[in-house]
Design an enzyme around this catalytic site. Structure first.
Site, mmCIF file in Angstrom:
data_model
loop_
_atom_site.group_PDB
_atom_site.id
_atom_site.type_symbol
_atom_site.label_atom_id
_atom_site.label_comp_id
_atom_site.label_asym_id
_atom_site.label_seq_id
_atom_site.Cartn_x
_atom_site.Cartn_y
_atom_site.Cartn_z
ATOM 1 N N CYS A 1 -105.565 -9.545 -16.937
ATOM 2 C CA CYS A 1 -104.213 -9.864 -16.484
ATOM 3 C C CYS A 1 -104.051 -9.460 -15.015
ATOM 4 O O CYS A 1 -104.402 -8.339 -14.628
ATOM 5 C CB CYS A 1 -103.217 -9.065 -17.359
ATOM 6 S SG CYS A 1 -101.516 -9.160 -16.820
ATOM 7 N N ARG B 1 -112.401 -25.245 -27.973
ATOM 8 C CA ARG B 1 -111.315 -26.153 -28.395
ATOM 9 C C ARG B 1 -110.435 -26.537 -27.214
ATOM 10 O O ARG B 1 -109.962 -27.666 -27.117
ATOM 11 C CB ARG B 1 -110.464 -25.484 -29.493
ATOM 12 C CG ARG B 1 -111.154 -25.405 -30.836
ATOM 13 C CD ARG B 1 -110.287 -24.722 -31.876
ATOM 14 N NE ARG B 1 -109.066 -25.481 -32.160
ATOM 15 C CZ ARG B 1 -107.981 -24.926 -32.720
ATOM 16 N NH1 ARG B 1 -107.979 -23.638 -32.982
ATOM 17 N NH2 ARG B 1 -106.921 -25.663 -32.973
ATOM 18 N N ASN C 1 -98.957 -27.617 -34.049
ATOM 19 C CA ASN C 1 -100.148 -27.884 -33.254
ATOM 20 C C ASN C 1 -100.121 -27.094 -31.947
ATOM 21 O O ASN C 1 -99.056 -26.827 -31.390
ATOM 22 C CB ASN C 1 -100.269 -29.385 -32.951
ATOM 23 C CG ASN C 1 -100.404 -30.197 -34.232
ATOM 24 O OD1 ASN C 1 -100.734 -29.648 -35.296
ATOM 25 N ND2 ASN C 1 -100.117 -31.487 -34.158
ATOM 26 N N CYS D 1 -101.453 -11.893 -21.767
ATOM 27 C CA CYS D 1 -101.929 -10.510 -21.602
ATOM 28 C C CYS D 1 -101.666 -9.717 -22.893
ATOM 29 O O CYS D 1 -100.575 -9.795 -23.462
ATOM 30 C CB CYS D 1 -101.196 -9.835 -20.444
ATOM 31 S SG CYS D 1 -101.616 -8.091 -20.299
ATOM 32 N N THR E 1 -98.832 -32.819 -41.978
ATOM 33 C CA THR E 1 -99.129 -31.418 -42.284
ATOM 34 C C THR E 1 -99.353 -31.274 -43.785
ATOM 35 O O THR E 1 -98.715 -31.967 -44.584
ATOM 36 C CB THR E 1 -98.005 -30.454 -41.841
ATOM 37 O OG1 THR E 1 -98.374 -29.103 -42.154
ATOM 38 C CG2 THR E 1 -96.684 -30.781 -42.522
ATOM 39 N N HIS F 1 -97.163 -22.181 -33.309
ATOM 40 C CA HIS F 1 -98.395 -21.370 -33.423
ATOM 41 C C HIS F 1 -99.072 -21.159 -32.086
ATOM 42 O O HIS F 1 -100.257 -20.836 -32.039
ATOM 43 C CB HIS F 1 -99.356 -22.032 -34.428
ATOM 44 C CG HIS F 1 -98.799 -22.077 -35.820
ATOM 45 N ND1 HIS F 1 -99.243 -22.945 -36.779
ATOM 46 C CD2 HIS F 1 -97.807 -21.361 -36.395
ATOM 47 C CE1 HIS F 1 -98.550 -22.753 -37.891
ATOM 48 N NE2 HIS F 1 -97.675 -21.808 -37.691
HETATM 49 N N1 APR Z 1 -101.708 -39.456 -40.085
HETATM 50 C C1 APR Z 1 -100.897 -38.687 -40.849
HETATM 51 N N2 APR Z 1 -101.312 -37.586 -41.515
HETATM 52 C C2 APR Z 1 -102.623 -37.269 -41.408
HETATM 53 C C3 APR Z 1 -103.546 -38.024 -40.645
HETATM 54 C C4 APR Z 1 -103.034 -39.162 -39.970
HETATM 55 N N3 APR Z 1 -103.823 -39.962 -39.219
HETATM 56 N N4 APR Z 1 -104.773 -37.446 -40.772
HETATM 57 C C5 APR Z 1 -104.617 -36.374 -41.567
HETATM 58 N N5 APR Z 1 -103.332 -36.272 -41.961
HETATM 59 C C6 APR Z 1 -102.715 -35.245 -42.815
HETATM 60 C C7 APR Z 1 -103.587 -34.787 -43.953
HETATM 61 O O1 APR Z 1 -103.324 -35.602 -45.096
HETATM 62 C C8 APR Z 1 -103.105 -33.342 -44.157
HETATM 63 O O2 APR Z 1 -102.040 -33.320 -45.106
HETATM 64 O O3 APR Z 1 -102.521 -34.106 -42.002
HETATM 65 C C9 APR Z 1 -102.560 -32.923 -42.800
HETATM 66 C C10 APR Z 1 -103.411 -31.887 -42.097
HETATM 67 O O4 APR Z 1 -103.296 -30.684 -42.817
HETATM 68 P P1 APR Z 1 -104.000 -29.364 -42.235
HETATM 69 O O5 APR Z 1 -105.395 -29.692 -41.805
HETATM 70 O O6 APR Z 1 -103.775 -28.299 -43.259
HETATM 71 O O7 APR Z 1 -103.201 -29.027 -40.904
HETATM 72 P P2 APR Z 1 -101.778 -28.335 -40.770
HETATM 73 O O8 APR Z 1 -100.918 -28.670 -41.934
HETATM 74 O O9 APR Z 1 -101.277 -28.686 -39.426
HETATM 75 O O10 APR Z 1 -102.138 -26.766 -40.810
HETATM 76 C C11 APR Z 1 -101.057 -25.874 -40.598
HETATM 77 O O11 APR Z 1 -102.625 -24.043 -40.587
HETATM 78 O O12 APR Z 1 -104.721 -23.439 -39.907
HETATM 79 C C12 APR Z 1 -103.389 -23.273 -39.645
HETATM 80 O O13 APR Z 1 -102.358 -22.747 -37.606
HETATM 81 C C13 APR Z 1 -103.055 -23.764 -38.264
HETATM 82 O O14 APR Z 1 -101.116 -24.992 -37.530
HETATM 83 C C14 APR Z 1 -102.137 -24.943 -38.511
HETATM 84 C C15 APR Z 1 -101.560 -24.655 -39.880
#
Ligand code: APR
Length: 236
Positions: A138, A56, A89, A116, A177, A108
């Site tokens: 380390c 990644r 992110n 380390c 999110t 996160h």
């Molecule tokens: N513009 C706006 N929103 C978007 C887009 C876009 N182009 N593409 C996807 N999304 C939205 C989706 O609708 C969804 O609600 O982004 C969200 C992504 O959700 P997740 O995949 O669950 O990601 P996130 O909410 O960041 O996850 C939170 O979970 O796995 C852990 O640590 C990881 O930080 C992460 C945390």
């Protein structure tokens, strides 16, 4: 503390070509989160976990910030004391958009860093493999390095910073999110003004709690969000 929090998740980086986690085709469909992102992952599956993050990290190298990151970076640089950029992110796209490392609160962790496991010394290794940094050990103390990422079940010290910022927050903006990890509903109820921008509705977010809801891509919503921020600040 800032009056405005711009809070983001994987969705803000989706248009830059970085997979989200829970959308169809997301990262957690491809990898078993309990194997590579759990508090015991390094103990139980060290090489698979390191390989997952190495892959990644390398994948980040050719990714560019998109219009949403760029507008947010411009706003933060224009109003450094009024806006907190807080993200779940671990990518570096806000930095690629022109923000200094210290201007982005990564709840996160941060993909380009390793830490380390003993003395917590942090090294930015760019896009290289963890093993390329002193063979994975380390330099100061000789213990094993690990990705500087918060795994499920681990402490997330930056949540304290989020909680402090929320105390003074008057305008809470959520972008991209699903709300499955950080409870955005609670924060939205607590603040005076709020915007939710997601590509689609999420079961974990009660959108009636938000003053404005924009179900569209972040790059299509960001200009309206920026206008609302400018208007809010002009009324201060
Ligand atoms: N513009 C706006 N929103 C978007 C887009 C876009 N182009 N593409 C996807 N999304 C939205 C989706 O609708 C969804 O609600 O982004 C969200 C992504 O959700 P997740 O995949 O669950 O990601 P996130 O909410 O960041 O996850 C939170 O979970 O796995 C852990 O640590 C990881 O930080 C992460 C945390």
């Amino acid at each position: 503390m800032s009056k405005i929090i711009i809070f983001s998740g994987a969705g803000i980086s989706a248009e830059s070509g970085i997979s989200t986690f829970r959308d169809s085709g997301g990262l957690w469909e491809e990898y078993d989160v309990s194997v590579v992102c759990n508090h015991d992952s390094l103990e139980k599956n060290e090489s698979l976990t390191i390989e997952f993050y190495d892959k990644r990290r390398l994948d980040l190298e050719d990714k560019e910030s998109n219009y949403a990151h760029d507008i947010i970076a411009d706003l933060k640089n224009k109003y450094p004391n009024d806006i907190a950029v807080i993200t779940q992110n671990v990518d570096n796209l806000f930095q690629k958009a022109g923000l200094k490392q210290e201007d982005v609160i990564h709840l996160h962790g941060f993909m380009n860093e390793v830490r380390c496991q003993e003395c917590s010394d942090i090294v930015n290794i760019g896009y290289r493999s963890l093993y390329d940094s002193n063979n994975g050990f380390c330099k100061p103390c000789g213990a094993k390095l690990r990705p500087n990422i918060v795994f499920f079940g681990e402490a997330a010290p930056m949540y304290e910073v989020l909680n402090k910022e929320v105390q003074d927050c008057e305008f809470f903006i959520v972008i991209g999110t699903s709300g499955n990890v950080v409870g955005v509903n609670m924060i939205a109820q607590f603040v005076e003004k709020s915007i939710l921008n997601n590509y689609e509705q999420s079961d974990a977010i009660d959108d009636v709690l938000f003053d404005k809801v924009l179900y569209k891509k972040a790059t299509d919503a960001i200009e309206e969000i920026a206008q609302d921020i400018e208007e809010f600040l002009s009324e201060q």
